[in-house]
Design an enzyme around this catalytic site. Structure first.
Site, short mmCIF file in Angstrom:
data_model
loop_
_atom_site.label_atom_id
_atom_site.label_comp_id
_atom_site.label_asym_id
_atom_site.label_seq_id
_atom_site.Cartn_x
_atom_site.Cartn_y
_atom_site.Cartn_z
N ASP A 160 0.26 -0.95 -0.14
CA ASP A 160 -0.24 -0.05 -0.08
C ASP A 160 0.88 1.14 -0.03
O ASP A 160 2.06 1.44 -0.08
CB ASP A 160 -0.92 -0.29 1.26
CG ASP A 160 -1.79 0.30 1.09
OD1 ASP A 160 -2.60 1.18 0.08
OD2 ASP A 160 -2.90 0.47 1.76
N ASP A 221 -10.62 3.30 -3.23
CA ASP A 221 -11.04 1.77 -2.43
C ASP A 221 -12.69 1.49 -2.73
O ASP A 221 -13.98 2.39 -2.72
CB ASP A 221 -11.36 1.66 -1.18
CG ASP A 221 -9.57 2.33 -0.43
OD1 ASP A 221 -8.74 2.15 -1.51
OD2 ASP A 221 -9.82 2.09 1.10
#
Ligand code: GLA
Length: 421
Positions: A160, A221
């Site tokens: 990430d 997301d």
């Protein structure tokens, strides 16, 4: 002359070596599995939520279900941990370790368990100083972390991008790629980098990404809602020229997890997400509770006709060709001259919409005639010339998916065909 030619060959070989796409041999088809984040987030209170907290029990439970309920047999392979698995600090040697209360066997113990079920284990880290959830990040520890993951038997890494800036990401992502390769263990490398850069050139260099990552998050997301799915699909369609050429075997665009089986989607919407993710050649990571999944949703996620579209060895991502009045039509080239077709409705008027299309319109014209098989109804619907009008009905917020297979001309008559589905 001979010497000069040899020299040119050497330089060429070195250059090719340098630009050769990440050749770890994995993810030749979009990887399939299960990922904790969307459904289980960062719940760490195992006293209050013993079944749902991020703990080794959760991942073992999912591995048990994967093996026992047919998931593994249809291609789901990875059980992936997301954020919040770590202890808050590194150990004395600077190595990461799992929260000992929630992961009493450690990640290595969990990996052994998952491997014993014929499955693979994925893990999460972040290039920055911290993960998005505030746990230790990898910056400055890339080699150690890659080595640690390899020693534990990890098979995939989601890397990430919180708590790092653009220029450090440009160093960190290739660095971790090299560190993973150096371990000698084939580890699928999933990079969130482009999602932090807006997902588009010139900020994102997809050629470079294909050389260092096996898949990458391009966009925000996913959330548990139909709106979120439609937003993602729209972004994919609008930017399809960039995205389609970026994808191929070993390098995939990732529109994020499947939320089929969670709280928000109707059965039709579940079909739509699953079908469209297959059209987009997306990695198929479910984020749901496999212990409590309705039969109908399980059947959608285990639909082998759709999975065959997703896993087609040509590895070419689908494109949208039509968008009109809340209906969109996509096609995806498959191997051996086959195609997948999706007709997606975002309409909300309460009855199915009549949709008329030709295969020509969807760029399906290499053969003159095709047999169409309805992938959700699981039945053949007819044979069509590529200029024939095909009529189908699509439910509000629903999808129709077909596989178009080239067939011989003789059995085809020129006619307009009405499908009564
Ligand atoms: C980011 C990622 C998500 C998830 C969380 C974890 O938001 O995009 O997929 O990994 O971090 O904190």
């Amino acid at each position: 002359m001979k010497l000069a030619a040899k020299f040119v060959c050497l330089v060429l070989a070195l250059c090719l070596k340098y630009v050769t796409p990440l050749d770890n041999g994995v993810a030749r088809m979009p990887p399939m599995g299960w990922l904790a984040w969307e459904r289980f987030r960062c719940v760490t209170d195992c006293k209050t939520f013993p079944d749902d907290c991020i703990s080794e029990k959760l991942f073992k439970d999912m591995a048990d279900r994967m093996a026992a309920d047919g998931w593994r047999d249809v291609g789901y392979q990875y059980i992936n941990i997301d954020d919040c698995w770590m202890a808050r600090e590194r150990d004395d040697q600077g190595r990461l370790y799992a929260d000992p209360e929630r992961f009493p066997s450690g990640i290595q113990g969990l990996a052994n368990y998952i491997h014993s079920k014929g499955l693979k284990l994925g893990i999460y880290e972040d290039y920055g100083s911290l993960t998005c959830g505030g746990y230790p990040g990898s910056q400055g520890h890339e080699a150690t972390d890659a080595q640690t993951f390899a020693e534990w038997g990890v098979d995939m890494l989601k890397f990430d991008g919180c708590y790092s800036n653009d220029s450090s990401k440009a160093i960190g992502y290739p660095l971790m790629s090299a560190a993973l390769n150096k371990t000698g263990r084939p580890i699928v490398y999933s990079c969130s980098w482009p999602a932090y850069e807006g997902g588009l050139p010139p900020k994102v260099n997809y050629t470079e990404l294909g050389e260092i990552c096996n898949l990458w998050r391009n966009y925000g997301d996913i959330q548990d809602s139909w709106d979120s799915i439609i937003d993602i699909i729209e972004w994919w369609a609008v930017n399809q020229d960039v995205l389609v050429s970026a994808a191929g075997p070993g390098r995939w665009n990732d529109p994020d997890m499947l939320i089929v089986g969670d709280y928000s989607l109707s059965i039709g919407q579940c079909q739509a997400q699953f079908g469209m993710w297959a059209m987009m050649a997306a990695p198929l990571f479910m984020s749901n509770d496999l212990r409590h999944l309705e039969k109908e949703k399980m059947a959608i996620l285990q639909n082998q006709g759709i999975i065959a579209v997703s896993q087609d060895k040509l590895g070419v991502q689908g494109k949208r060709y039509v968008k009109k009045n809340g209906i969109q039509a996509w096609s995806r080239p498959l191997s051996e001259g086959h195609f997948a077709v999706a007709i997606l409705s975002t309409r909300t008027d309460g009855t199915p919409t009549k949709v008329t299309f030709t295969l020509n319109e969807l760029n399906i014209k290499q053969a003159t005639s095709y047999a169409l098989y309805d992938l959700f109804e699981m039945k053949t619907v007819g044979k069509f010339l590529n200029k024939d009008l095909i009529v189908t009905y699509v439910n509000p917020n629903g999808i129709k998916m077909f596989r178009a297979s080239p067939v011989s001309m003789e059995i085809i008559e020129e006619f307009d065909v009405w499908l009564n589905l």
